[in-house]
Motif scaffolding. Structure first.
Motif, short mmCIF file in Angstrom:
data_model
loop_
_atom_site.label_atom_id
_atom_site.label_comp_id
_atom_site.label_asym_id
_atom_site.label_seq_id
_atom_site.Cartn_x
_atom_site.Cartn_y
_atom_site.Cartn_z
N MET A 40 0.89 -1.10 0.01
CA MET A 40 0.00 0.06 0.00
C MET A 40 1.01 1.20 0.02
O MET A 40 1.91 1.31 0.64
CB MET A 40 -1.04 0.00 1.21
N GLN A 41 0.63 2.44 -0.75
CA GLN A 41 1.32 3.57 -0.87
C GLN A 41 1.46 4.12 0.56
O GLN A 41 0.24 4.28 1.05
CB GLN A 41 0.43 4.40 -1.83
N LYS A 42 2.55 4.54 0.80
CA LYS A 42 2.60 5.39 2.21
C LYS A 42 2.58 6.67 1.95
O LYS A 42 2.30 7.40 1.08
CB LYS A 42 4.17 5.04 2.63
N THR A 43 2.16 7.35 3.29
CA THR A 43 1.59 8.84 3.16
C THR A 43 2.46 9.45 4.18
O THR A 43 2.65 9.18 5.23
CB THR A 43 0.15 9.01 3.96
N ILE A 44 3.03 10.90 3.59
CA ILE A 44 3.61 11.62 4.50
C ILE A 44 2.77 13.13 4.43
O ILE A 44 2.33 13.31 3.72
CB ILE A 44 5.14 12.11 4.02
N VAL A 45 2.63 13.52 5.82
CA VAL A 45 2.37 14.98 5.81
C VAL A 45 3.41 15.69 6.08
O VAL A 45 4.11 15.49 6.99
CB VAL A 45 1.18 15.16 6.98
N LEU A 46 3.78 16.77 5.23
CA LEU A 46 5.07 17.31 5.36
C LEU A 46 4.92 19.17 5.50
O LEU A 46 4.22 19.50 4.76
CB LEU A 46 5.83 17.34 3.97
N ILE A 47 4.97 19.33 6.56
CA ILE A 47 4.56 20.86 7.02
C ILE A 47 5.93 21.74 6.76
O ILE A 47 7.02 21.50 7.37
CB ILE A 47 4.24 20.73 8.59
N GLY A 48 5.72 22.78 5.98
CA GLY A 48 6.83 23.74 5.62
C GLY A 48 7.26 22.99 4.56
O GLY A 48 8.61 22.91 4.48
N ALA A 49 6.88 23.12 3.44
CA ALA A 49 7.26 22.68 2.22
C ALA A 49 7.55 23.27 0.97
O ALA A 49 7.48 22.71 -0.17
CB ALA A 49 6.42 21.33 1.65
N SER A 50 7.40 24.71 1.21
CA SER A 50 7.06 25.27 -0.23
C SER A 50 8.28 25.69 -0.64
O SER A 50 8.43 26.16 -1.96
CB SER A 50 6.23 26.56 0.25
N ARG A 51 9.46 25.45 -0.10
CA ARG A 51 10.82 25.94 -0.66
C ARG A 51 12.01 25.08 0.03
O ARG A 51 11.49 24.67 0.99
CB ARG A 51 11.13 27.56 -0.73
N GLY A 52 13.06 25.36 -0.35
CA GLY A 52 14.40 24.86 0.17
C GLY A 52 14.39 23.58 0.66
O GLY A 52 13.83 22.64 -0.27
N LEU A 53 14.51 23.05 1.79
CA LEU A 53 14.75 21.64 2.34
C LEU A 53 13.51 21.04 2.32
O LEU A 53 13.33 19.84 1.88
CB LEU A 53 15.43 21.76 3.56
N GLY A 54 12.22 21.79 2.73
CA GLY A 54 11.10 21.20 2.62
C GLY A 54 10.64 20.65 1.05
O GLY A 54 10.08 19.48 0.91
N PHE A 55 10.72 21.39 0.19
CA PHE A 55 10.22 21.31 -0.87
C PHE A 55 11.16 20.21 -1.59
O PHE A 55 10.84 19.14 -2.48
CB PHE A 55 10.42 22.49 -2.07
N ALA A 56 12.54 20.31 -1.36
CA ALA A 56 13.34 18.91 -1.63
C ALA A 56 13.00 17.71 -0.94
O ALA A 56 12.96 16.70 -1.78
CB ALA A 56 14.73 19.29 -1.35
N MET A 57 12.41 17.66 0.01
CA MET A 57 11.81 16.53 0.59
C MET A 57 10.47 15.97 -0.02
O MET A 57 10.23 14.81 -0.39
CB MET A 57 11.40 16.75 2.15
N VAL A 58 9.67 16.80 -0.67
CA VAL A 58 8.44 16.68 -1.64
C VAL A 58 8.95 15.76 -2.54
O VAL A 58 8.28 14.84 -3.00
CB VAL A 58 7.61 18.07 -1.91
#
Length: 233
Positions: free
Chosen positions: A1-19
């Motif tokens: 089953m596909q795993k799900t992440i809720v990623l807070i603060g993802a609009s740029r920098g390290l957060g967007f790279a994690m996306v």
């Protein structure tokens, strides 16, 4: 089953790279940012084949965090989240010491980097699966033991406070089987890290995600760097 992440603060920098990294690994990503900073995330969602969903939240506004919880509860419809990760953070003028910083600047950094991330954890924790992971982006500069040269005093203090609050959270939930992580990504060349930083995003984030995945199911609180090494408190 596909795993799900809720990623807070993802609009740029390290957060967007994690996306991008989690999309590459086949996860369902629910990513958040403040209302005025979502353009890049929304553009990426158009090419993600439904794997990326974008939400709006300013974590310094408690009513917005509560509203996000309500929306996610409805959207997930009882399906638990595998990983909740809070990346949001700010810094002040690196040259300012405690002797120099204004009360307003100090409050902004401490609220954004320490208080608000923990409020997100407290509010969204029930969405995370019993065997899931709750992670927060800390910093090696939050280590009290490693602070031998001062510098970045207010930022260091905010991350040290975050670490202490997470330890308190872990103590209050000592019987909780979920994994709790404080992650230090290294000094990375982003808008926040600056052009002189030692690491590229490509050197930090894939390794950081590898470390997060390696800790899944271990339980307890761990303070680690992007290569999986324990950071001294």
């Amino acid at each position: 089953m596909q795993k799900t992440i809720v990623l807070i603060g993802a609009s740029r920098g390290l957060g967007f790279a994690m996306v991008e990294e989690y999309l590459t690994r086949g996860w369902r990503v629910i990513a958040t940012g403040r209302a005025r900073s979502l353009d890049t995330l929304r553009q990426r969602a158009q090419t993600a084949g439904g794997a990326l969903e974008v939400e709006t939240v300013d974590i310094n506004e408690t009513e917005q965090v509560a509203a996000l919880h309500a929306r996610l509860s409805a959207r997930l419809a009882g399906r638990p989240v595998d990983l909740l990760f809070v990346n949001a953070g700010v810094k002040n003028d690196d040259r300012e010491t405690i002797a120099d910083v204004s009360t307003e600047a100090f409050t902004r950094v401490m609220v954004t980097n320490a208080l608000s991330p923990m409020r997100v954890v407290e509010t969204l924790q029930d969405l995370v699966a019993p065997g899931g992971t709750i992670g927060v982006m800390s910093s090696g500069q939050g280590s009290v033991a490693n602070n031998e040269n001062g510098n970045f005093e207010v930022y260091r203090g905010s991350k040290a406070a975050l670490n202490m609050f997470m330890r308190s959270y872990a103590a209050r939930h000592r019987d909780d089987p979920r994994t709790l992580l404080l992650m230090a990504p290294g000094w990375v060349r982003t808008d926040m890290g600056g052009p002189g930083a030692r690491l590229s995003i490509g050197e930090s984030i894939p390794n950081l995600v590898n470390t997060i995945e390696a800790q899944a199911g271990r339980g307890g609180l761990h303070y680690l760097d992007y290569l999986g090494r324990t950071v001294p408190w």
